[in-house]
Design an enzyme around this catalytic site. Structure first.
Site, PDB file in Angstrom:
ATOM      1  N   ASP A 163      -4.031  -6.923  -6.995  1.00 56.30           N
ATOM      2  CA  ASP A 163      -3.639  -6.309  -8.264  1.00 56.30           C
ATOM      3  C   ASP A 163      -2.211  -6.653  -8.640  1.00 56.30           C
ATOM      4  O   ASP A 163      -1.538  -5.894  -9.324  1.00 56.30           O
ATOM      5  CB  ASP A 163      -3.837  -4.791  -8.198  1.00 56.30           C
ATOM      6  CG  ASP A 163      -3.916  -4.163  -9.586  1.00 56.30           C
ATOM      7  OD1 ASP A 163      -4.326  -4.858 -10.529  1.00 56.30           O
ATOM      8  OD2 ASP A 163      -3.571  -2.985  -9.728  1.00 56.30           O
ATOM      9  N   ASP A 219      -1.983   2.315  -6.340  1.00 52.32           N
ATOM     10  CA  ASP A 219      -0.759   1.985  -7.088  1.00 52.32           C
ATOM     11  C   ASP A 219       0.318   3.039  -6.836  1.00 52.32           C
ATOM     12  O   ASP A 219       0.082   4.225  -7.085  1.00 52.32           O
ATOM     13  CB  ASP A 219      -1.047   1.940  -8.587  1.00 52.32           C
ATOM     14  CG  ASP A 219      -1.711   0.652  -9.015  1.00 52.32           C
ATOM     15  OD1 ASP A 219      -1.188  -0.420  -8.678  1.00 52.32           O
ATOM     16  OD2 ASP A 219      -2.757   0.709  -9.681  1.00 52.32           O
ATOM     17  N   HIS A 251      -7.227   0.260  -3.000  1.00 51.54           N
ATOM     18  CA  HIS A 251      -5.961  -0.107  -3.636  1.00 51.54           C
ATOM     19  C   HIS A 251      -5.311   1.117  -4.256  1.00 51.54           C
ATOM     20  O   HIS A 251      -5.917   1.817  -5.061  1.00 51.54           O
ATOM     21  CB  HIS A 251      -6.190  -1.174  -4.704  1.00 51.54           C
ATOM     22  CG  HIS A 251      -4.941  -1.493  -5.475  1.00 51.54           C
ATOM     23  ND1 HIS A 251      -3.795  -1.937  -4.852  1.00 51.54           N
ATOM     24  CD2 HIS A 251      -4.658  -1.418  -6.788  1.00 51.54           C
ATOM     25  CE1 HIS A 251      -2.852  -2.129  -5.752  1.00 51.54           C
ATOM     26  NE2 HIS A 251      -3.348  -1.817  -6.944  1.00 51.54           N
TER      27      HIS A 251
END
Length: 309
Positions: free
Chosen positions: A170, A58, A56
Site C-alpha cells: 500500500d 495504516d 495491513h
C-alpha cells in the site's frame, strides 16, 4: 535509471515509452483480459500455492493512529498470536512496527514469550520492518532510511530480530531507491502492489511480474539486484488476490459472511464451507489460482490472504 531482469535485461524507461497508459476496461479484471487456463501446464509440474495471511494497518488514514489501534489493530494481533500458538501449521506476517511496538508495550510477559517463540519457529514473520509502510514515489531517501532505521532498531532491541523480506502493498508508487536500500540492508526479496495498471498489464502479458530490480549506476558490487514480485490485480484484499475475478474471490472472504455489515459488492456472499459444498468451492478457488498462475513463468504462486484496515 534502473532496469528489470528476468531472462533478459529491460530498461524500464523503454517500457514506459511504449505504453499509452489508457485506462481500458478489461471486464471483471478491469485492466486485464480473459485469462484461459492451460491445464497441460499443471500436469507435468504441480502448482505450488503459497498462501500468505497478513493484515495491513495504516498508522493514520480515515481514523487516527490510536483509534485504529483500539478498534482494530490490538484485536488483530491478539487473535493472530492466539491462533498461531494453537496451530503450528498457521503462519502470519506483520509489517508496521509502530503498531507492533504499541501493542508490545501493553501485553504481559507470557504473551511476549509466545511472540518470540513464533518468530523463532517462522510462524510469525515481520516483513520490511519499517516504522510505517512508507510512501516511495515522492519521498526523500533520508525519510525512507530514517523510518527503516527506527523500525529495525526497535526489532533488534526488543526481539533480536532482523527482517529479510519486504512487503509494500500500500505504498504510493514504487521507487528503485527502495529496492536499492533494501538490497544493501541484506534483504532477499520484495513484494509490491501499487503499480500503474497499464504497467501491470504489460508485465502480466509478458510474464514479467517477477524480476530482478537493480540500479544502473551502482557499480559497488557484482550482485546489485533484488528479486521483486508484483501483484497483478487491483488491490491487496481477498477479493482481488486469489485470481482475476473478484466476484468469485469475494466468496472466500469469510469476514463478509452474512450477517456481517461488510458485503460483497458483486452480490454473491461467502458461504460456510461444509461437506456438501467443499468440492465445488475447492474447484472454484483452484480455477482462480490457476488463472493467476498463468501470468507468471513458474508454477509457484503467491496468494496474499488479508484484510484492509
Amino acid at each position: 535509471m534502473f532496469k528489470v531482469i528476468f531472462k533478459q535485461e529491460t530498461d524500464v524507461e523503454s517500457i514506459y515509452r511504449m505504453i499509452s497508459f489508457e485506462n481500458t476496461d478489461g471486464g471483471v479484471w478491469k485492466q486485464g483480459w480473459n485469462i484461459k487456463v492451460d491445464k497441460s501446464r499443471f500436469k507435468s509440474q504441480k502448482l505450488q500455492i503459497f498462501v500468505v495471511p497478513h493484515s495491513h494497518n495504516d498508522p493514520g488514514w480515515i481514523k487516527t493512529f490510536d483509534q485504529y489501534y483500539e478498534t482494530k489493530t490490538r484485536n488483530i494481533l491478539n487473535s493472530a498470536i492466539q491462533k498461531l500458538s494453537q496451530n503450528s501449521n498457521l503462519t502470519f506476517i506483520w509489517a508496521e512496527v509502530s503498531y507492533f511496538s504499541k501493542w508490545w508495550d501493553s501485553i504481559k510477559d507470557d504473551l511476549k514469550k509466545a511472540v518470540k517463540t513464533l518468530l523463532q519457529k517462522g510462524q510469525l514473520e515481520i516483513v520490511t520492518g519499517g516504522w510505517v509502510m512508507n510512501d516511495e514515489a515522492s519521498s526523500h531517501y533520508f525519510s525512507m532510511l530514517t523510518q527503516l532505521i527506527e523500525g529495525h532498531e526497535w526489532l533488534l532491541e526488543n526481539l533480536n530480530y532482523t527482517p529479510r523480506h519486504s512487503w509494500a502493498i500500500d505504498q504510493f508508487g514504487s521507487s528503485p531507491t527502495m529496492a536499492y536500500l533494501l538490497k544493501n540492508m541484506g534483504f532477499q526479496g520484495m513484494v509490491i502492489q501499487r503499480v500503474h495498471y497499464a504497467i501491470k498489464r504489460y508485465l502480466a502479458q509478458n510474464k514479467m511480474l517477477e524480476f530482478k530490480w537493480e540500479q544502473l549506476w551502482d557499480t559497488s558490487s557484482s550482485d546489485k539486484s533484488l528479486i521483486c514480485h508484483v501483484e497483478p490485480f487491483y488491490s491487496y484484499d481477498v477479493p482481488h488476490t486469489c485470481g482475476p475475478d473478484p466476484k468469485i474471490c469475494c466468496q472466500f472472504d469469510f469476514e463478509r459472511l452474512p450477517p456481517s455489515r461488510i458485503n460483497c459488492p458483486w452480490k454473491i456472499p461467502p458461504q460456510k464451507i461444509t461437506n456438501d459444498n467443499v468440492a465445488f468451492k475447492s474447484a472454484l478457488l483452484l480455477e482462480q489460482y490457476q488463472k493467476k498462475a498463468m501470468l507468471y513463468r513458474t508454477n509457484k504462486l503467491l496468494v496474499p490472504l488479508g484484510i484492509v484496515n
